[in-house]
Write a protein that holds these residues in place. Structure first.
Motif, PDB file in Angstrom:
ATOM      1  N   LYS A 223       0.835  -1.206   0.000  1.00  0.00           N
ATOM      2  CA  LYS A 223       0.000   0.000   0.000  1.00  0.00           C
ATOM      3  C   LYS A 223       0.868   1.253   0.000  1.00  0.00           C
ATOM      4  O   LYS A 223       0.532   2.256  -0.644  1.00  0.00           O
ATOM      5  CB  LYS A 223      -0.942  -0.022   1.197  1.00  0.00           C
ATOM      6  N   LEU A 224       1.960   1.222   0.724  1.00  0.00           N
ATOM      7  CA  LEU A 224       2.867   2.362   0.706  1.00  0.00           C
ATOM      8  C   LEU A 224       3.405   2.613  -0.695  1.00  0.00           C
ATOM      9  O   LEU A 224       3.498   3.764  -1.154  1.00  0.00           O
ATOM     10  CB  LEU A 224       4.027   2.132   1.682  1.00  0.00           C
TER      11      LEU A 224
ATOM     12  N   THR B  26       1.461   9.688   2.298  1.00  0.00           N
ATOM     13  CA  THR B  26       1.527   8.273   1.945  1.00  0.00           C
ATOM     14  C   THR B  26       1.320   7.380   3.157  1.00  0.00           C
ATOM     15  O   THR B  26       0.564   6.397   3.112  1.00  0.00           O
ATOM     16  CB  THR B  26       2.886   7.960   1.283  1.00  0.00           C
TER      17      THR B  26
ATOM     18  N   SER C 129      -1.963   5.004   3.675  1.00  0.00           N
ATOM     19  CA  SER C 129      -1.677   3.569   3.708  1.00  0.00           C
ATOM     20  C   SER C 129      -2.191   2.936   4.996  1.00  0.00           C
ATOM     21  O   SER C 129      -2.782   1.849   4.970  1.00  0.00           O
ATOM     22  CB  SER C 129      -0.176   3.329   3.560  1.00  0.00           C
TER      23      SER C 129
END
Length: 469
Positions: free
Chosen positions: A121-122, A172, A176
């Protein structure tokens, strides 16, 4: 950073903004100074089934070209700690590190899923932010060029490169972590109502260090000061329920914070209408029984620019910090016989201290990641390397046999705090580290704070739900 997330939609009890966006500055007339990044394997989407084949990714006891990692099961049942080092993450030379400490009946499964999904996800959100920034940069540079081309003079758009990078990574991390918690809630095969995990995650990109954390795992930095003395710097805050800002948020959301008589130094979060479940941290993934009552999954974020005096970073679960200080851990890593054994030496000394400080209490699981900032490991001979890593390799082989599906099928009972592992330990060698065999390493750990438990054995929950941390 202070809003409450309900188990469904986000609701605000103590809302705040994440900051204003900044744009890339222009280096000259009509020329934009954008950072070009190298595309690597991280630009591709890997399914969870193929993660084990991803190069430069380590999740079991061992070492990489820049780091070493080690975990050891405690005496509370299944090991609920998980850890990962992912080199060449996003771009060449970038490194991702993480330690995840599970708790509750399914904490080991939650920790493992977060370990596998959160880095992906990052990557996704960082690439999305980069793409949006590039488009915004081109628009801003064109407008700047039209405005300033007549007189040949110009000025930078507000915000340094460091500020812009920090802003992008902050967004981010926030996105995330939020998406990770949402995925846990929507997973039909995973019960996170009274299970969850903490997270301490780090991205090193060049000389920049970006850290996001929830819960009470910790990251520290080992450095040399101007007098060449070893210094420990704590990079994160242990997000305990009794921190003033955390307690205020929880109470505004009708949750309760107090410690029990048998553990007066362990504040916990309780439901407003029942003395359960007793979570020993203010932020965590999962734990949806408390998400309406002030427990959140929004990470604390920090950015640090590294210098030549910075030597290494240590990430560890609270089983280490309950018995060892920051200075002790830094000294152990710095004085390790070989860098590849540094993480194991920290865990082994923590195990010794648990026996000395809390002889009647059950040792917590411990996980340690040591990242060496100079990018170098040991200059050992092949024979020395094989000797120092023989036990670690055998552990990895046994751990790879245990899949997450197998862990799901073998769920621990709610009485897991009373489960005592049969001893596999051998006598310690050399004082600081031992060569005890490690069984069940791939099943990771429950995060429980035992700071006030000398001579005390914990009881279970006061009511039907288990007290966990």
């Amino acid at each position: 950073m202070g809003s409450c997330l309900s188990s469904g939609n986000q609701s605000s009890c103590n809302g705040g903004s994440n900051g204003e966006g900044v744009f890339e500055s222009c280096l000259g007339i009509g020329v934009c100074g954008r950072i070009e990044r190298n595309r690597t394997f991280s630009d591709h989407v890997f399914s969870l089934q193929h993660l084990n084949s991803v190069p430069n990714r380590l999740v079991y006891n061992g070492k990489t070209s820049n780091s070493c990692i080690f975990t050891q099961q405690g005496r509370k049942g299944i090991n609920q700690d998980a850890m990962v080092v992912w080199e060449d993450f996003i771009s060449d030379g970038a490194i991702f590190c993480g330690v995840f400490d599970g708790h509750g009946p399914h904490g080991h499964v939650v920790a493992r899923k977060v370990r596998d999904v959160l880095p992906r996800k990052l990557v996704s959100f960082w690439q999305s932010s980069q793409s949006k920034r590039d488009r915004s940069d081109r628009t801003s540079c064109l407008a700047w060029s039209r405005k300033n081309s007549a007189d040949g003079e110009g000025q930078d758009i507000d915000g340094s490169q460091e500020d812009r990078s920090s802003y992008l990574w902050r967004r981010t991390f926030l996105k995330s972590y939020k998406a990770m918690d949402k995925e846990l809630k929507s997973d039909p095969k995973l019960d996170c109502f009274c299970s969850g995990c903490t997270a301490i995650t780090l991205v090193k990109q060049g000389s920049d260090l970006f850290v996001g954390s929830i819960g009470d795992s910790r990251a520290i930095l080992g450095s040399k000061d101007s007098s060449d003395s070893l210094v420990a710097t704590q990079l994160t805050v242990d997000l305990k329920p009794d921190l003033p800002r955390e307690a205020e948020r929880i109470k505004k959301c009708k949750g309760r914070v107090f410690a029990l008589h048998d553990e007066p130094e362990v504040p916990r979060v309780w439901l407003p209408f029942d003395n359960a479940p007793g979570l020993a941290m203010a932020r965590a993934f999962g734990d949806f029984c408390l998400k309406d009552y002030g427990v959140i999954s929004i990470p604390e974020f920090s950015h640090r620019v590294l210098t030549d005096n910075d030597l290494f970073v240590v990430l560890a679960s609270d089983g280490v910090w309950d018995v060892l200080s920051n200075d002790e851990v830094v000294e152990i890593v710095y004085s390790a016989l070989t860098r590849s054994l540094a993480a194991r030496m920290v865990v082994d000394l923590a195990a010794r201290q648990w026996k000395l400080k809390y002889p009647t209490s059950k040792m917590d699981d411990c996980a340690v990641v040591c990242l060496f900032l100079d990018g170098k490991m040991d200059s050992e001979s092949e024979n020395e390397e094989q000797a120092s890593s023989a036990t670690l390799e055998s552990n990895q082989m046994s751990n790879t046999e245990c899949s997450d599906e197998e862990q799901r099928s073998g769920e621990p009972s709610l009485q897991r705090n009373y489960t005592v592992r049969s001893s596999e330990e051998k006598d310690r060698i050399g004082g600081l580290y031992s060569h005890r065999e490690e069984n069940e390493e791939s099943m990771s750990a429950e995060d429980e704070n035992w700071l006030g438990l000398e001579g005390v054995t914990r009881v279970n929950s006061l009511v039907q739900l288990p007290r966990f941390s």
